[in-house]
Motif scaffolding. Structure first.
Motif, short mmCIF file in Angstrom:
data_model
loop_
_atom_site.label_atom_id
_atom_site.label_comp_id
_atom_site.label_asym_id
_atom_site.label_seq_id
_atom_site.Cartn_x
_atom_site.Cartn_y
_atom_site.Cartn_z
N LEU A 79 34.43 40.03 -108.85
CA LEU A 79 34.97 40.64 -108.42
C LEU A 79 36.73 40.77 -108.43
N LEU A 80 36.84 38.82 -108.38
CA LEU A 80 38.36 38.45 -108.01
C LEU A 80 38.80 39.31 -109.34
N PHE A 81 38.62 39.44 -109.82
CA PHE A 81 39.18 39.56 -112.11
C PHE A 81 39.14 40.93 -111.60
N PHE A 82 37.64 42.11 -111.38
CA PHE A 82 38.03 43.23 -110.77
C PHE A 82 38.89 43.85 -110.37
N CYS A 83 39.63 42.75 -109.25
CA CYS A 83 40.27 43.01 -108.04
C CYS A 83 42.12 43.17 -108.75
N PHE A 84 42.19 42.04 -109.47
CA PHE A 84 42.96 41.69 -110.26
C PHE A 84 43.71 42.85 -111.54
N ILE A 85 42.63 43.80 -112.77
CA ILE A 85 42.08 44.38 -113.31
C ILE A 85 42.57 45.70 -112.55
N LEU A 86 43.01 46.11 -111.33
CA LEU A 86 42.63 47.11 -110.56
C LEU A 86 44.31 47.51 -110.08
N TYR A 87 44.44 46.13 -109.51
CA TYR A 87 45.57 45.61 -108.87
C TYR A 87 47.23 45.93 -110.27
N VAL A 88 46.41 45.40 -111.50
CA VAL A 88 47.22 45.52 -112.51
C VAL A 88 47.49 47.13 -112.96
N VAL A 89 46.99 48.08 -113.01
CA VAL A 89 46.29 48.85 -113.15
C VAL A 89 47.18 49.65 -112.35
N TYR A 90 47.10 49.67 -111.42
CA TYR A 90 47.66 50.51 -109.51
C TYR A 90 49.59 50.14 -110.40
N ARG A 91 49.96 48.93 -109.86
CA ARG A 91 51.15 48.74 -110.99
C ARG A 91 51.92 49.48 -111.88
N PHE A 92 50.83 49.24 -112.91
CA PHE A 92 51.45 50.25 -114.26
C PHE A 92 51.26 51.92 -113.78
N ILE A 93 50.57 52.14 -113.20
CA ILE A 93 50.99 53.44 -113.02
C ILE A 93 52.00 54.07 -111.66
N LEU A 94 51.80 52.80 -110.47
CA LEU A 94 52.59 53.44 -110.03
C LEU A 94 54.44 52.72 -110.34
N ASP A 95 54.25 51.54 -111.43
CA ASP A 95 56.05 51.41 -111.74
C ASP A 95 55.97 52.32 -112.81
N GLY A 96 55.08 53.36 -114.20
CA GLY A 96 54.79 54.23 -114.86
C GLY A 96 55.63 55.45 -113.93
N ASN A 97 54.88 56.04 -112.61
CA ASN A 97 55.44 57.24 -112.03
C ASN A 97 57.07 57.13 -111.29
N THR A 98 57.52 55.67 -110.92
CA THR A 98 58.47 55.75 -110.80
C THR A 98 59.98 55.38 -111.27
N SER A 99 59.68 54.78 -112.71
CA SER A 99 60.44 55.25 -113.62
C SER A 99 60.80 56.51 -114.05
N TYR A 100 59.87 57.48 -114.14
CA TYR A 100 59.72 58.75 -114.39
C TYR A 100 60.93 59.43 -113.20
N ILE A 101 60.72 59.07 -112.10
CA ILE A 101 61.50 59.72 -111.33
C ILE A 101 63.05 59.39 -111.20
N ILE A 102 62.80 58.02 -111.44
CA ILE A 102 64.40 57.45 -111.55
C ILE A 102 65.53 58.15 -112.59
N ASN A 103 64.61 58.79 -113.55
CA ASN A 103 64.95 58.95 -115.44
C ASN A 103 65.59 60.58 -114.98
N GLU A 104 64.77 61.16 -113.91
CA GLU A 104 64.47 62.85 -113.91
C GLU A 104 65.88 63.01 -113.18
N TYR A 105 66.57 62.16 -112.68
CA TYR A 105 67.78 62.26 -111.48
C TYR A 105 68.87 61.32 -112.45
#
Length: 105
Positions: A79-105
């Motif tokens: 369960l800890l490993f699964f939560c870690f993987i979910l967190y990494v995926v979440y951060r990857f998606i969040l960081d990807g969306n943030t860099s997209y918003i910053i590059n748009e302006y």
């Protein structure tokens, strides 16, 4: 059965096993005494047999408890490993969306 109660059961089983070993030692030393009448030795021999059976039962119970504890530990680690993987995926998606918003302006 939660992990805390399993640990309590393991502790109790260990204590019961230690008590059995002490009782077996006492009974064997009594049997070694030559001053005892045969009737008394027979009673002690039967009690010794019963304590040994109890010891075997307690050791089997302890083995099962350790198996349950091992399974609980593996489940928690999964369960800890699964939560870690979910967190990494979440951060990857969040960081990807943030860099997209910053590059748009």
């Amino acid at each position: 059965m939660d992990n805390c109660s399993i640990m309590k059961e393991i502790t109790r089983s260990n204590e019961a096993i230690q008590d059995c070993y002490k009782r077996i030692s006492e009974l064997e030393s009594k049997l070694a005494s030559t001053a005892l009448p045969n009737v008394k030795k027979e009673i002690i021999s039967r009690e010794l047999l019963e304590v040994r059976k109890l010891l075997i039962t307690n050791e089997e119970h302890l083995s099962k408890l350790r198996g349950q504890n091992r399974k609980s530990f593996i489940l928690v680690m999964f369960l800890l490993f699964f939560c870690f993987i979910l967190y990494v995926v979440y951060r990857f998606i969040l960081d990807g969306n943030t860099s997209y918003i910053i590059n748009e302006y």
